[in-house]
Design a protein around this motif. Structure first.
Motif, PDB file in Angstrom:
ATOM      1  N   VAL A 100       2.224   7.628  -6.676  1.00  0.00           N
ATOM      2  CA  VAL A 100       1.832   7.803  -8.052  1.00  0.00           C
ATOM      3  C   VAL A 100       2.181   6.530  -8.786  1.00  0.00           C
ATOM      4  O   VAL A 100       3.336   6.156  -8.816  1.00  0.00           O
ATOM      5  N   LEU A 101       1.209   5.867  -9.355  1.00  0.00           N
ATOM      6  CA  LEU A 101       1.495   4.687 -10.156  1.00  0.00           C
ATOM      7  C   LEU A 101       0.998   4.939 -11.564  1.00  0.00           C
ATOM      8  O   LEU A 101      -0.189   5.105 -11.781  1.00  0.00           O
ATOM      9  N   PRO A 154     -17.806   2.407  -3.815  1.00  0.00           N
ATOM     10  CA  PRO A 154     -18.377   1.375  -2.932  1.00  0.00           C
ATOM     11  C   PRO A 154     -17.605   0.068  -3.092  1.00  0.00           C
ATOM     12  O   PRO A 154     -17.500  -0.455  -4.190  1.00  0.00           O
ATOM     13  N   PRO A 155     -17.041  -0.456  -2.025  1.00  0.00           N
ATOM     14  CA  PRO A 155     -16.278  -1.704  -2.131  1.00  0.00           C
ATOM     15  C   PRO A 155     -17.203  -2.907  -2.185  1.00  0.00           C
ATOM     16  O   PRO A 155     -18.342  -2.819  -1.742  1.00  0.00           O
ATOM     17  N   PRO A 156     -16.686  -4.043  -2.692  1.00  0.00           N
ATOM     18  CA  PRO A 156     -15.391  -4.126  -3.348  1.00  0.00           C
ATOM     19  C   PRO A 156     -15.511  -3.730  -4.809  1.00  0.00           C
ATOM     20  O   PRO A 156     -16.450  -4.147  -5.499  1.00  0.00           O
ATOM     21  N   VAL A 157     -14.592  -2.920  -5.276  1.00  0.00           N
ATOM     22  CA  VAL A 157     -14.608  -2.499  -6.676  1.00  0.00           C
ATOM     23  C   VAL A 157     -14.151  -3.642  -7.565  1.00  0.00           C
ATOM     24  O   VAL A 157     -14.806  -4.019  -8.518  1.00  0.00           O
ATOM     25  N   ASP A 158     -12.994  -4.194  -7.243  1.00  0.00           N
ATOM     26  CA  ASP A 158     -12.415  -5.276  -8.032  1.00  0.00           C
ATOM     27  C   ASP A 158     -11.324  -5.901  -7.179  1.00  0.00           C
ATOM     28  O   ASP A 158     -10.404  -5.208  -6.729  1.00  0.00           O
ATOM     29  N   ALA A 159     -11.420  -7.184  -6.944  1.00  0.00           N
ATOM     30  CA  ALA A 159     -10.447  -7.854  -6.082  1.00  0.00           C
ATOM     31  C   ALA A 159      -9.038  -7.781  -6.653  1.00  0.00           C
ATOM     32  O   ALA A 159      -8.067  -7.953  -5.921  1.00  0.00           O
ATOM     33  N   SER A 160      -8.913  -7.519  -7.957  1.00  0.00           N
ATOM     34  CA  SER A 160      -7.593  -7.489  -8.582  1.00  0.00           C
ATOM     35  C   SER A 160      -7.025  -6.077  -8.689  1.00  0.00           C
ATOM     36  O   SER A 160      -5.965  -5.882  -9.277  1.00  0.00           O
ATOM     37  N   VAL A 161      -7.691  -5.074  -8.131  1.00  0.00           N
ATOM     38  CA  VAL A 161      -7.206  -3.702  -8.217  1.00  0.00           C
ATOM     39  C   VAL A 161      -5.919  -3.556  -7.407  1.00  0.00           C
ATOM     40  O   VAL A 161      -5.698  -4.271  -6.425  1.00  0.00           O
ATOM     41  N   PHE A 187      -8.115   2.503  -6.969  1.00  0.00           N
ATOM     42  CA  PHE A 187      -6.976   2.181  -6.118  1.00  0.00           C
ATOM     43  C   PHE A 187      -7.517   1.846  -4.734  1.00  0.00           C
ATOM     44  O   PHE A 187      -8.485   2.451  -4.278  1.00  0.00           O
ATOM     45  N   ARG A 188      -6.893   0.870  -4.098  1.00  0.00           N
ATOM     46  CA  ARG A 188      -7.270   0.527  -2.730  1.00  0.00           C
ATOM     47  C   ARG A 188      -6.080   0.768  -1.801  1.00  0.00           C
ATOM     48  O   ARG A 188      -4.970   0.296  -2.069  1.00  0.00           O
ATOM     49  N   VAL A 189      -6.306   1.502  -0.732  1.00  0.00           N
ATOM     50  CA  VAL A 189      -5.258   1.800   0.243  1.00  0.00           C
ATOM     51  C   VAL A 189      -5.763   1.403   1.622  1.00  0.00           C
ATOM     52  O   VAL A 189      -6.831   1.851   2.054  1.00  0.00           O
ATOM     53  N   SER A 190      -5.013   0.558   2.308  1.00  0.00           N
ATOM     54  CA  SER A 190      -5.347   0.126   3.668  1.00  0.00           C
ATOM     55  C   SER A 190      -4.173   0.479   4.578  1.00  0.00           C
ATOM     56  O   SER A 190      -3.029   0.176   4.255  1.00  0.00           O
ATOM     57  N   ASP A 213      -9.609   1.669   5.496  1.00  0.00           N
ATOM     58  CA  ASP A 213      -9.606   0.894   4.260  1.00  0.00           C
ATOM     59  C   ASP A 213     -10.333   1.734   3.226  1.00  0.00           C
ATOM     60  O   ASP A 213     -11.534   1.994   3.367  1.00  0.00           O
ATOM     61  N   ALA A 214      -9.613   2.200   2.206  1.00  0.00           N
ATOM     62  CA  ALA A 214     -10.164   3.153   1.233  1.00  0.00           C
ATOM     63  C   ALA A 214     -10.177   2.566  -0.172  1.00  0.00           C
ATOM     64  O   ALA A 214      -9.185   1.975  -0.614  1.00  0.00           O
ATOM     65  N   TRP A 215     -11.297   2.729  -0.853  1.00  0.00           N
ATOM     66  CA  TRP A 215     -11.436   2.412  -2.275  1.00  0.00           C
ATOM     67  C   TRP A 215     -11.800   3.725  -2.961  1.00  0.00           C
ATOM     68  O   TRP A 215     -12.800   4.351  -2.609  1.00  0.00           O
ATOM     69  N   PHE A 216     -11.012   4.138  -3.953  1.00  0.00           N
ATOM     70  CA  PHE A 216     -11.235   5.480  -4.501  1.00  0.00           C
ATOM     71  C   PHE A 216     -10.589   5.652  -5.867  1.00  0.00           C
ATOM     72  O   PHE A 216      -9.784   4.826  -6.313  1.00  0.00           O
ATOM     73  N   GLU A 217     -10.938   6.760  -6.504  1.00  0.00           N
ATOM     74  CA  GLU A 217     -10.236   7.291  -7.659  1.00  0.00           C
ATOM     75  C   GLU A 217      -9.812   8.718  -7.308  1.00  0.00           C
ATOM     76  O   GLU A 217     -10.416   9.358  -6.460  1.00  0.00           O
ATOM     77  N   GLY A 218      -8.785   9.211  -7.996  1.00  0.00           N
ATOM     78  CA  GLY A 218      -8.330  10.577  -7.756  1.00  0.00           C
ATOM     79  C   GLY A 218      -7.176  10.618  -6.777  1.00  0.00           C
ATOM     80  O   GLY A 218      -6.356   9.698  -6.708  1.00  0.00           O
ATOM     81  N   ARG A 219      -7.110  11.699  -5.992  1.00  0.00           N
ATOM     82  CA  ARG A 219      -6.007  11.924  -5.060  1.00  0.00           C
ATOM     83  C   ARG A 219      -6.544  11.926  -3.630  1.00  0.00           C
ATOM     84  O   ARG A 219      -7.454  12.684  -3.307  1.00  0.00           O
TER      85      ARG A 219
END
Length: 261
Positions: A54-55, A90-97, A206-209, A244-250
């Motif tokens: 949680v951030l 759909p990636p890339p959303v934002d390289a600074s995310v 959020f991006r999670v790898s 490698d996930a790009w997403f919003e939510g949980r």
């Protein structure tokens, strides 16, 4: 706190390596936090590791009186704010995310104990004077700061890391042992999540790898939930898999294995 050397994280997979960067290796000693912002205060809640993430992504300009383009995503119309439903992007959303990049290693002993080793880095942290990173695992040990960049001070206290003087786009890397690998009928499962980037009632990109290394002489990869799709890329190989996930939510993931006969 002693800065020793530049520490390259060579464990990053070939697919993820373009986002891996050097951080300074530091010598480290072992829940929500209030961040002063002018005459206001903002509460930041936790960046647990893989188990719960949680951030409350706050930055100093949020409280500034003058407009700043960096705060635009905090000021989205209420109808546009994600309220927790998982939506892959759909990636890339934002390289600074904000980006969480992790590696979990399952050893032969993990099949009996459930303990695995973890290295995790957070990239593109927000600029704040102080923030507390809290790890919410039921079972966790040997938490240590492996490296930082753009952070004035990082100190382990119990199952948390206290950060001070965090610059924009700062990085934090940690190492720990966690118990999230479980035997189940027909095999084993590695449970991760929920991952989320949350501010007040909204969930933001959020991006999670994650890369998982496992003993291929003992385990065979069976499945991952959710399945591969746009915004959730899955890569498998000999004794390893990665997503490698790009997403919003949980986002919660379950990675299944079968035992090798």
């Amino acid at each position: 706190m002693l800065f020793i050397e530049i520490f390259p994280f060579q464990w990053c997979s070939q697919t993820l390596s373009p986002w891996c960067s050097d951080v300074q290796l530091i010598d480290s000693s072992p829940r929500s936090t209030t961040i002063p912002c002018g005459d206001k205060a903002m509460t930041l809640m936790n960046i647990p590791l893989i188990s719960i993430l949680v951030l409350f992504a706050a930055s100093v300009p949020v409280c500034a009186s003058s407009p700043d383009p960096d705060e635009a995503w905090f000021e989205a119309d209420e109808e546009e704010v994600n309220t927790g439903d998982l939506r892959f992007l759909p990636p890339p959303v934002d390289a600074s995310v904000l980006h969480s990049l992790s590696r979990i290693e399952i050893s032969p002993e993990s099949l009996e104990s459930g303990w695995v080793s973890l290295r995790q880095c957070y990239y593109n942290l927000d600029a704040v004077p102080r923030v507390e990173v809290v790890y919410d695992y039921n079972e966790m040990r040997n938490l240590a700061v492996a490296g930082t960049r753009g952070i004035g001070k990082a100190e382990v206290q119990g199952q948390s890391v206290q950060l001070e003087d965090v610059s924009a786009n700062a990085s934090l890397c940690v190492a720990a042992s966690i118990r999230n690998f479980y035997a189940q009928p027909g095999g084993y499962v590695l449970k991760n999540g929920p991952y989320m980037r949350r501010f007040l009632d909204g969930y933001f990109p959020f991006r999670v790898s994650l890369e998982v290394i496992y003993p291929q002489e003992l385990l065979r990869f069976h499945s991952v939930v959710p399945g591969a799709q746009q915004g959730f890329d899955v890569e498998t190989g000999s004794g390893r898999l990665a997503f490698d996930a790009w997403f919003e939510g949980r986002l919660e993931t379950r990675i299944g294995f079968t035992a090798v006969d």
